[in-house]
Write a protein that holds these residues in place. Structure first.
Motif, mmCIF file in Angstrom:
data_model
loop_
_atom_site.group_PDB
_atom_site.id
_atom_site.type_symbol
_atom_site.label_atom_id
_atom_site.label_comp_id
_atom_site.label_asym_id
_atom_site.label_seq_id
_atom_site.Cartn_x
_atom_site.Cartn_y
_atom_site.Cartn_z
ATOM 1 N N VAL A 53 0.878 -1.282 -0.072
ATOM 2 C CA VAL A 53 -0.022 0.003 -0.204
ATOM 3 C C VAL A 53 0.757 1.418 -0.080
ATOM 4 C CG1 VAL A 53 -1.899 -1.188 1.095
ATOM 5 C CG2 VAL A 53 -0.175 0.170 2.688
ATOM 6 N N ALA A 54 2.022 1.375 0.317
ATOM 7 C CA ALA A 54 2.814 2.428 0.416
ATOM 8 C C ALA A 54 2.962 3.152 -0.791
ATOM 9 C CB ALA A 54 4.463 1.958 0.858
ATOM 10 N N PRO A 55 3.116 2.512 -2.063
ATOM 11 C CA PRO A 55 2.954 3.479 -3.355
ATOM 12 C C PRO A 55 1.887 4.255 -3.385
ATOM 13 C CG PRO A 55 3.619 1.198 -4.048
ATOM 14 C CD PRO A 55 3.118 1.250 -2.374
ATOM 15 N N THR A 56 0.682 3.982 -2.965
ATOM 16 C CA THR A 56 -0.460 4.720 -2.944
ATOM 17 C C THR A 56 -0.711 5.900 -1.918
ATOM 18 O OG1 THR A 56 -1.929 3.450 -1.659
ATOM 19 C CG2 THR A 56 -1.770 2.603 -3.601
ATOM 20 N N HIS A 57 0.304 5.763 -1.117
ATOM 21 C CA HIS A 57 0.403 6.902 0.054
ATOM 22 C C HIS A 57 1.534 7.800 -0.143
ATOM 23 C CE1 HIS A 57 -3.068 5.346 2.672
ATOM 24 N NE2 HIS A 57 -2.377 4.232 2.421
ATOM 25 N N GLN A 65 -7.065 -5.972 -10.995
ATOM 26 C CA GLN A 65 -7.554 -5.585 -12.396
ATOM 27 C C GLN A 65 -7.466 -4.085 -12.538
ATOM 28 O OE1 GLN A 65 -8.847 -8.468 -10.753
ATOM 29 N NE2 GLN A 65 -10.327 -9.579 -12.156
ATOM 30 N N PHE A 66 -7.822 -3.513 -11.385
ATOM 31 C CA PHE A 66 -7.679 -2.004 -11.677
ATOM 32 C C PHE A 66 -6.379 -1.484 -11.773
ATOM 33 C CE2 PHE A 66 -7.271 2.055 -9.845
ATOM 34 C CZ PHE A 66 -7.932 2.922 -10.670
ATOM 35 N N ARG A 67 -5.262 -1.938 -11.055
ATOM 36 C CA ARG A 67 -3.922 -1.657 -11.114
ATOM 37 C C ARG A 67 -3.606 -2.136 -12.334
ATOM 38 N NH1 ARG A 67 -4.463 -4.276 -5.953
ATOM 39 N NH2 ARG A 67 -2.599 -5.855 -6.676
ATOM 40 N N ASP A 68 -3.974 -3.012 -12.851
ATOM 41 C CA ASP A 68 -3.505 -3.633 -14.542
ATOM 42 C C ASP A 68 -3.804 -2.406 -15.376
ATOM 43 O OD1 ASP A 68 -2.392 -5.817 -13.285
ATOM 44 O OD2 ASP A 68 -4.009 -7.065 -13.919
ATOM 45 N N GLY A 112 1.333 4.708 -19.801
ATOM 46 C CA GLY A 112 1.416 5.969 -19.322
ATOM 47 C C GLY A 112 0.135 6.292 -18.447
ATOM 48 N N TYR A 113 -0.916 5.504 -18.303
ATOM 49 C CA TYR A 113 -2.054 5.883 -17.540
ATOM 50 C C TYR A 113 -1.564 5.752 -15.857
ATOM 51 C CZ TYR A 113 -5.224 5.944 -21.491
ATOM 52 O OH TYR A 113 -5.732 5.964 -22.475
ATOM 53 N N ARG A 114 -2.097 7.029 -15.191
ATOM 54 C CA ARG A 114 -1.912 6.782 -13.767
ATOM 55 C C ARG A 114 -3.231 7.221 -13.192
ATOM 56 N NH1 ARG A 114 3.141 7.929 -12.243
ATOM 57 N NH2 ARG A 114 2.692 7.471 -10.238
ATOM 58 N N ASP A 115 -3.581 6.664 -11.709
ATOM 59 C CA ASP A 115 -4.561 7.133 -11.093
ATOM 60 C C ASP A 115 -4.110 8.480 -10.421
ATOM 61 O OD1 ASP A 115 -6.901 7.083 -9.790
ATOM 62 O OD2 ASP A 115 -6.058 5.796 -8.261
ATOM 63 N N VAL A 116 -5.225 9.557 -10.611
ATOM 64 C CA VAL A 116 -4.855 10.694 -9.941
ATOM 65 C C VAL A 116 -4.840 10.633 -8.227
ATOM 66 C CG1 VAL A 116 -5.887 12.671 -9.160
ATOM 67 C CG2 VAL A 116 -5.959 12.320 -11.636
ATOM 68 N N ALA A 117 -5.613 9.854 -7.705
ATOM 69 C CA ALA A 117 -5.583 9.508 -6.258
ATOM 70 C C ALA A 117 -4.039 8.877 -5.765
ATOM 71 C CB ALA A 117 -6.675 8.646 -5.818
ATOM 72 N N GLU A 118 -3.794 8.067 -6.667
ATOM 73 C CA GLU A 118 -2.453 7.271 -6.241
ATOM 74 C C GLU A 118 -1.502 8.443 -6.371
ATOM 75 O OE1 GLU A 118 1.136 5.809 -8.589
ATOM 76 O OE2 GLU A 118 -0.968 5.817 -9.615
ATOM 77 N N GLN A 119 -1.305 9.168 -7.567
ATOM 78 C CA GLN A 119 -0.412 10.205 -7.806
ATOM 79 C C GLN A 119 -0.307 11.166 -6.672
ATOM 80 O OE1 GLN A 119 -1.185 10.771 -12.155
ATOM 81 N NE2 GLN A 119 1.122 11.224 -11.813
ATOM 82 N N GLY A 146 -1.004 10.652 -3.562
ATOM 83 C CA GLY A 146 -1.164 10.039 -2.387
ATOM 84 C C GLY A 146 -2.322 10.012 -1.484
ATOM 85 N N ALA A 147 -3.448 9.963 -1.976
ATOM 86 C CA ALA A 147 -4.773 10.126 -1.688
ATOM 87 C C ALA A 147 -5.487 8.787 -1.856
ATOM 88 C CB ALA A 147 -5.446 11.452 -2.145
ATOM 89 N N SER A 148 -4.964 7.920 -1.920
ATOM 90 C CA SER A 148 -5.578 6.557 -2.253
ATOM 91 C C SER A 148 -6.886 6.345 -1.299
ATOM 92 C CB SER A 148 -4.705 5.600 -2.162
ATOM 93 O OG SER A 148 -4.280 5.136 -0.928
ATOM 94 N N TRP A 149 -6.956 6.975 -0.212
ATOM 95 C CA TRP A 149 -8.379 6.635 0.735
ATOM 96 C C TRP A 149 -9.249 7.529 0.298
ATOM 97 C CZ3 TRP A 149 -8.295 2.625 3.949
ATOM 98 C CH2 TRP A 149 -7.114 1.815 4.180
ATOM 99 N N THR A 150 -9.077 8.345 -0.676
ATOM 100 C CA THR A 150 -10.256 9.254 -1.054
ATOM 101 C C THR A 150 -11.587 8.183 -1.342
ATOM 102 O OG1 THR A 150 -8.722 10.919 -2.124
ATOM 103 C CG2 THR A 150 -11.214 10.797 -2.834
ATOM 104 N N ALA A 151 -12.619 8.153 -0.673
ATOM 105 C CA ALA A 151 -13.740 7.244 -0.715
ATOM 106 C C ALA A 151 -14.836 7.807 -1.313
ATOM 107 C CB ALA A 151 -14.037 6.866 0.651
ATOM 108 N N THR A 152 -15.565 7.112 -2.424
ATOM 109 C CA THR A 152 -16.798 7.794 -2.815
ATOM 110 C C THR A 152 -17.929 6.902 -2.554
ATOM 111 O OG1 THR A 152 -16.148 6.529 -4.708
ATOM 112 C CG2 THR A 152 -15.252 8.784 -4.707
ATOM 113 N N PHE A 153 -17.927 5.884 -2.093
ATOM 114 C CA PHE A 153 -19.036 4.896 -1.821
ATOM 115 C C PHE A 153 -19.002 4.213 -0.643
ATOM 116 C CE2 PHE A 153 -21.147 0.886 -2.562
ATOM 117 C CZ PHE A 153 -22.341 1.243 -3.096
ATOM 118 N N PRO A 154 -20.107 3.771 0.027
ATOM 119 C CA PRO A 154 -21.301 4.305 -0.112
ATOM 120 C C PRO A 154 -21.645 5.949 0.416
ATOM 121 C CG PRO A 154 -21.469 3.121 1.899
ATOM 122 C CD PRO A 154 -20.066 3.176 1.357
ATOM 123 N N ALA A 155 -22.383 6.442 -0.536
ATOM 124 C CA ALA A 155 -22.660 8.007 0.011
ATOM 125 C C ALA A 155 -24.332 7.955 0.393
ATOM 126 C CB ALA A 155 -22.468 8.979 -0.939
ATOM 127 N N GLY A 156 -24.483 9.131 1.160
ATOM 128 C CA GLY A 156 -26.067 9.416 1.228
ATOM 129 C C GLY A 156 -26.832 8.626 2.339
#
Length: 337
Positions: free
Chosen positions: A92-96, A266-269, A274-281, A283-293
């Motif tokens: 998990v370190a790379p995502t932080h 499968q997501f990491r694959d 050249g594609y990168r995940d903004v949250a990973e870049q 260091g915000a991999s814990w940005t949670a979007t689900f569930p809401a409301g």
């Protein structure tokens, strides 16, 4: 005669406490071990997808296991749990740590992606959220014809006058809205749900980034077959978009509901070519979007913005009234071109 007030803290009480700590430590270690295995294993069933999605949470139990096993004087178990903790940190370190790409001299552009829950969101509330966010481009998934009309009446087309919309019943609909004109518009039917892409024209008239809106099939509670197929087909779709973008010297932004977290292999694959995940870049991999409301705060991040050839600058979630997802707003720096 035993059983007095001091019995609980006597030798027998301490042995019981150590035994309890050892058992809890073993349970925590076992759970973390399952999380580590799921983190590295391709998911093929709904259960595995779910466990993998929460694997980074489960890995947090590894150091807890060390502490409990040590408290219980289970030294061999504590040593094994320490090794498990090291493996968890490596996973998990790379995502932080974060690894942003600097794009000097470029202008900023913001993309808001949101799942609108089968078209059931409050249209006026959504338009207000878009306006507050200052988003330049919006990607909406599960866009129904009824919500399309409601959004138009609520002023979304005045706020973002350029759009590529494929509204459809149920979860099939998707749409892109932009503050500036769109070119090279296309619909992609490789996945369970349609995807749409277009190139944004920047305010100065120069061609800007190619934006792709996607919605991956849900793996839960239904069988994960469609999700597995979609995740297997997505790399080819992303590579095709990348080739077209390279031909026009364009960056790529991908926004959508992937129904997957960083914990799903499968997501990491997808993060290749050249594609990168903004949250990973960032260091915000814990940005949670689900569930809401609901009374339960969001626990996992299954909505993502991927970038290629652009530099992430900021990432935050946005409340979407009536949705079971939080929206995700990413601001990126674009190359001058």
């Amino acid at each position: 005669m035993s059983g007095g007030p001091g019995a609980a803290t006597g030798p027998r009480g301490r042995r019981r406490a150590r035994c309890a700590a050892g058992l809890l430590g073993a349970l925590a270690g076992l759970t973390a071990g399952v999380g580590l295995a799921a983190h590295h294993h391709l998911s093929g069933t709904s259960l595995l997808v779910a466990v993998s999605a929460f694997s980074t949470h489960l890995l947090a139990l590894a150091p807890v296991s060390v502490a409990l096993l040590a408290a219980g004087r289970r030294w061999t178990g504590a040593a094994l749990a320490a090794a498990l903790t090291a493996a968890a940190v490596a996973a998990v370190a790379p995502t932080h740590a974060g690894d942003p790409v600097d794009v000097p001299g470029g202008r900023s552009l913001s993309l808001l992606t949101a799942n609108v829950r089968l078209g059931e969101v409050d249209a006026e509330g959504l338009v207000a959220a878009v306006e507050r966010s200052g988003a330049d481009v919006v990607s909406l998934q599960e866009l129904t014809p009824r919500l399309r009309r409601q959004l138009q009446a609520a002023g979304l087309d005045e706020l973002l006058p350029h759009s590529l919309v494929e509204a459809a019943p149920g979860a099939d609909g998707i749409g892109l809205w932009s503050r500036t004109p769109l070119t090279d518009e296309a619909r992609h039917d490789e996945l369970t749900f349609p995807a749409v892409s277009a190139r944004v024209v920047l305010p100065d008239g120069r061609p800007g980034p190619t934006v792709l809106g996607v919605h991956v099939a849900g793996p839960w509670p239904q069988a994960a077959d469609d999700w597995v197929r979609d995740m297997a087909k997505l790399p080819a779709l992303l590579q095709g978009i990348a080739r077209e973008a390279d031909a026009g010297d364009s960056a790529v932004l991908v926004g959508g509901d992937f129904n997957a977290t960083w914990g799903n292999a499968q997501f990491r694959d997808l993060l290749q070519d050249g594609y990168r995940d903004v949250a990973e870049q960032l260091g915000a991999s814990w940005t949670a979007t689900f569930p809401a409301g609901t009374a339960v705060p969001p626990l996992i991040g299954i909505d993502h913005v991927l970038v290629r050839g652009a530099g992430p600058q900021d990432l935050r979630t946005v409340t979407v009234p009536g949705s079971d997802h939080r929206g995700l707003l990413a601001t990126v720096g674009l190359p001058t071109g």
